[in-house]
Design a protein around this motif. Sequence first.
Motif: not given
Length: 682
Positions: A367-373
Motif C-alpha cells: 500500500m505504501i508503494l502504491f501510494f507513492f506511485l
Amino acid sequence: MFLKFALVGNPNCGKTTLFNEITGSTQYVGNWPGVTIEKREGKAKKIEGDIRIIDLPGIYSLSPYSMEEIIARDYIVNEKPDVVINIIDATNIERNMYLTTQLLELGVSVVVALNMMDAADAKGHKIDIGILESHLKVPVIPITASKGRGVTELLERALNVAQTAASAGGVPLFNEMHDESIISSIQEIEKNIIPNLNSKTENSRWTALKLLEGDEKVQETLQVPDALLSEIKLYQEKLERKYDMDIETIIADSRYQFTTSVARKAVKKKEQSSYLTVSDKIDKVVTNRILAIPLFLGMMFGIFSVTFGTIGSFTIDFVDELVNGTIANLFSSWLEVAGAAGWLKDLIVNGIIAGMGSMLVFVPQIMILFFFLSILEDTGYMARAAFVMDRLLRKLGLSGKSFIPMLIGFGCSVPAVMSTRTLENEKDRRLTIMLIPFMSCGARLPIYALYTAAFFSNNQTMVVFSLYLLGIVIAVLSGFVLKKTILKGEVAPFVMELPPYRIPTFKGLMIHMWDKGKGFVKKAGTIIFAAAVIIWFLQYFDFSFQAAADPGASILGAVGKAIAPIFTPLGFGDWKSAVALLTGFVAKEAVVSTMGILDGVSGATDGSVDLLTALQASFTPLTAYAFMAFSLLYLPCMAAFATIKREMNSWKWTLITAGYSTGVAWLVAFLIFQVGKLMGFS
C-alpha cells in the motif's frame, strides 16, 4: 428513482477525479461486456436517489478509431444514459469541445462540467458561462472536482435535465456546426437512403451524418447494401470536390471551426508572458535529455527507500506480531481448549494462518508503494516518464507508447496486458505483451521483502531497486532481440498529451492506492486462502492419504523432488523452493505462503521468524538473489496468463510468451549464480 449518468471527457480532463468525488467508496470496477477494458461504476453519494455514475473511457472523439471510443459511443447509443456529463478542461476549452460537438450531434441529453476552474482562474482566463450555454444550448456548470466545488450543483442540474428533459441536447446543433452544403447532403441521405435500410435507426439525422462521414462501424451495424453505399459515395465526392479535401477532414474541420468560434467569444485569455511558467520550468528539468532518466531512477529509488526503510520495516513487524503472534496464539489456545484433532489444529495454525500470515505482513508495504506511485501519476509525472523513455526505447526498436502498459505492469500484469489495446500495430501489441511479464508487479513484492529481510537486511532498498531495474533492462534487451527476429517491423510513431502538473488530493490518493492494492487483499481472502489449504493438504498426506512422516515424504514433497533438478544449476535445487515456484503460477504471492507452510510445520506460532531462520538454513545471499531474479522473470500468474491468451487470441503466441519469459528467467538466474560463485560470492 433509478437514473444513469455517464461521464465522458478527454484524457486528463479530471474525469476520474470527478468520478471519485461523486461516488467515493461506493464505486466498483469490472470489465465492459465482451472486452477487457476497465469499467468503473458507482452510486452518487452527494444527491438523493439511486443515481448510477458510469465512468466511460477517456476519449478525444466518438469516431470509432480505438476500443475506448467504440465502447463510449456504443454505451451512449445502445444503453441510453439519462444524462451524459461531458467534462471539459477549462484551461483548454477549444480542444475539449470537439468531443462536445459530437455528443450534441448524437442528440443525447448533455450537461457540460467545466472542470479545473481554479487552474483557469490562476492563468487569468475569463470564461463567460452564459455565452457557452447560448451556443451549446445545454447547461454549463463550472466546477473544480479536485476540491469538490460545484459538484453538488452539477448533479442537481443533471438530475433536473433527466427529470424534465430540459436539455436541448435532443435538438442537435447541426445548422450551427455545419454549413449549408453539409446540411443539404445530410438531409438528402436522411430522406433518400435511411428509409431504404433494412435496419431501422432511432436517430436518422445522426445516422445520416455518420454515413456521409464514411463511418464503417455504422455501415456494418446497419448492414448498408453496396448499392446504397454507392449513392452515399456521390454525396461524399460532391463535397470533396467543393472543399478539396477528404470527407472525414471536411466534417472534422466543420466541427473545429464551430469550437474555435465559440471559444473565441466565451473565453478571454490573459496575454501570455514571455517568461516560462512553473510547469515549463519543471519540464525543462524532468524531460532534459541528460537528467531525465537519472531523475526517474532516483525518484523510484527514493520510493523504495521509504517502502523498505524504517516505515516499511515497522509495518512488517507490527502486522507480523498481530497475525503470526497474537492471532496464531489465540487460535492455538482455542483449539487446544476445544480438544480439536491434531490435523485440524495443524491445518488452521500451520496451514491457513502460517500461509496467509506470511503474505499478509507485506500488505502495508504494498500500500505504501502504491501510494507513492499514485502521487507520481496524479501529479502528471508518469506521462513525462513515458515521454522520456521513448527516446531510449526508440533506439532499440521500440516505442514509448509501449512503456505505458509496462508502467502499469509495476502494479499488476493483468490491466497492463489489457491496456495494450491502445497500440494500433499488431506486432507492437504482441511485443509489448511479451515484455510486460518482466515488469515487477506488486504480487512479487512479498517475495523480495521476505528474502531481503532474511539476507540483505542492511541493504533492502538497494537490492529491491536492483530487481526492478533488472526487469526493465531484461525487457529492453528482449525488445531489441524480438524486434530483430520474430517481431520485425517499423517502429510506430509515439504521440501523447502531457497533462498539466497538478497537486493531488489526499482523498484521491487514498482511492487510487486502494484501487491498486485491493486486488492483493482480495487474493488473500480467496486464491491464497484456497492455495494455503491445498498446499497444507498436499504436504501433510502422502500418496496413500496417510499422514506423512515428514513433508519431504508427502505428495508435495514427491512433486518437488521430481522438478527440483531443473533448478539445481541455479543454486536452489531443494524441493521446497521448486514447489514454491510451481505454486507461484497460481499467484505470485503464493510463493511466500508456500514457504511459510512448508517451513512452518513445526508448530511454532511465530511463523515469520521461523521462516526467516529456515530460509537462512536453505539459502545463501547469492542463491537468494538468484531465486528472487527467477521469481521476477518467469512465467506470469494464472490470471495474467489467461489475459494474455485472451488478448493474443492465440495459444501459439501465449505459449511462446510463457516459454520465453521462463527461459529468460532460467538463464538470468543461472548466470547470477554461476558467475557469482566464480567470483567468490556466497
